[in-house]
Design an enzyme around this catalytic site. Structure first.
Site, short mmCIF file in Angstrom:
data_model
loop_
_atom_site.label_atom_id
_atom_site.label_comp_id
_atom_site.label_asym_id
_atom_site.label_seq_id
_atom_site.Cartn_x
_atom_site.Cartn_y
_atom_site.Cartn_z
N LYS A 1 30.10 35.99 15.70
CA LYS A 1 29.32 37.23 15.85
C LYS A 1 28.62 37.33 17.20
CE LYS A 1 25.66 35.59 12.93
NZ LYS A 1 24.78 35.04 13.97
N ARG B 1 18.23 38.36 8.08
CA ARG B 1 18.95 37.32 7.35
C ARG B 1 18.40 37.12 5.95
NH1 ARG B 1 20.65 34.44 12.37
NH2 ARG B 1 21.82 32.59 11.85
N ARG C 1 33.03 23.72 18.10
CA ARG C 1 32.03 24.21 19.05
C ARG C 1 31.03 23.10 19.39
NH1 ARG C 1 28.40 29.31 17.30
NH2 ARG C 1 27.00 27.80 16.37
N ARG D 1 23.47 25.49 6.81
CA ARG D 1 23.37 26.86 7.33
C ARG D 1 24.29 27.80 6.56
NH1 ARG D 1 24.93 25.30 12.93
NH2 ARG D 1 25.00 27.49 13.51
P1 AMP Z 1 22.18 31.80 15.23
O1 AMP Z 1 22.41 31.60 16.69
O2 AMP Z 1 22.16 33.26 14.85
O3 AMP Z 1 23.14 31.00 14.38
O4 AMP Z 1 20.72 31.25 14.91
C1 AMP Z 1 20.39 29.89 15.14
C2 AMP Z 1 19.15 29.49 14.34
O5 AMP Z 1 18.04 30.30 14.73
C3 AMP Z 1 19.27 29.68 12.83
O6 AMP Z 1 19.93 28.60 12.18
C4 AMP Z 1 17.79 29.77 12.45
O7 AMP Z 1 17.17 28.50 12.48
C5 AMP Z 1 17.22 30.59 13.61
N1 AMP Z 1 17.30 32.04 13.31
C6 AMP Z 1 18.06 32.97 13.98
N2 AMP Z 1 17.88 34.20 13.45
C7 AMP Z 1 17.00 34.05 12.43
C8 AMP Z 1 16.43 34.94 11.47
N3 AMP Z 1 16.76 36.25 11.45
N4 AMP Z 1 15.56 34.44 10.57
C9 AMP Z 1 15.22 33.12 10.58
N5 AMP Z 1 15.74 32.21 11.43
C10 AMP Z 1 16.63 32.67 12.35
#
Ligand code: AMP
Length: 194
Positions: free
Chosen positions: A14, A89, A128, A145
């Protein structure tokens, strides 16, 4: 002008698709994960707080995440549309975003979910991890996750589905093919609304 969400499990591509779509549509891509990673790198108070959760694969608490998104959406570059990547989320975040938009008299034009099956996602993320060394790309954390995605974020998807604003796009395939599918889905959604 388009206001949209891109929702997808970790490893669904994404972030990559969000960048491409934002270029194509001329709207800013706002990735909560990228904002957190930037703050972790700069060792800001927000970054120091967020890192504890990110390294464990947990969500950063809504109290922190929501106000960060509110501030980001108030910036000038988001006035003419945006693509939110990785937010909301949780159902509580959906409600918070509803409030932010309602205060501005705005609504979302498109909500897209990128889909992919778990084993494919785990394989991609482990790959990755070798390339980028992201500290949350170990197998245990990846599985955690994904579990959070299924238990929390799918409820977000259902909520938009109930509202009739959700479009699902198959996230498996070459990056260009997926971009074409996403762009086609956006066009169909925006056209049928106008
Ligand atoms: P991502 O790059 O979108 O996979 O986000 C990496 C990490 O950032 C996630 O595993 C969460 O720890 C934190 N994170 C990102 N977006 C959110 C969100 N909307 N709510 C809570 N934690 C977030």
């Amino acid at each position: 002008m388009t206001r949209m969400l891109l929702i997808g499990p970790p490893g669904s591509g994404k972030g990559t698709q969000a960048e491409r779509i934002s270029d194509r549509l001329g709207i800013v891509a706002i990735s909560t994960g990228d904002i957190f990673r930037f703050n972790v790198k700069e060792q800001t108070p927000l970054g120091i707080e967020a890192k504890k959760y990110m390294d464990a694969g947990d969500f950063v608490p809504d109290s922190v995440t929501n106000s960060m998104v509110r501030d980001r959406l108030a910036q000038d570059d988001a006035a003419n549309g945006f693509l939110l990547d990785g937010y909301p989320r949780t159902v509580a975040q959906v409600e918070y975003l509803d409030e932010i938009l309602a205060e501005k008299g705005q609504s979302l034009d498109v909500v897209l979910q990128l889909t992919a099956d778990d084993e494919e996602l785990v394989a991609r993320l482990l790959n990755r991890a070798k390339e980028t060394g992201r500290s949350d790309d170990t197998e245990d954390v990846i599985r955690h996750r994904l579990e959070l995605y299924h238990t929390q974020t799918e409820a977000v998807v259902s909520k938009y589905d109930e509202r009739g604003t959700l479009t699902r796009v198959d996230g498996i395939g070459a990056i260009d093919e997926v971009t074409d599918r996403v762009l086609a889905a956006i066009e169909t959604t925006v056209r049928s609304a106008s």
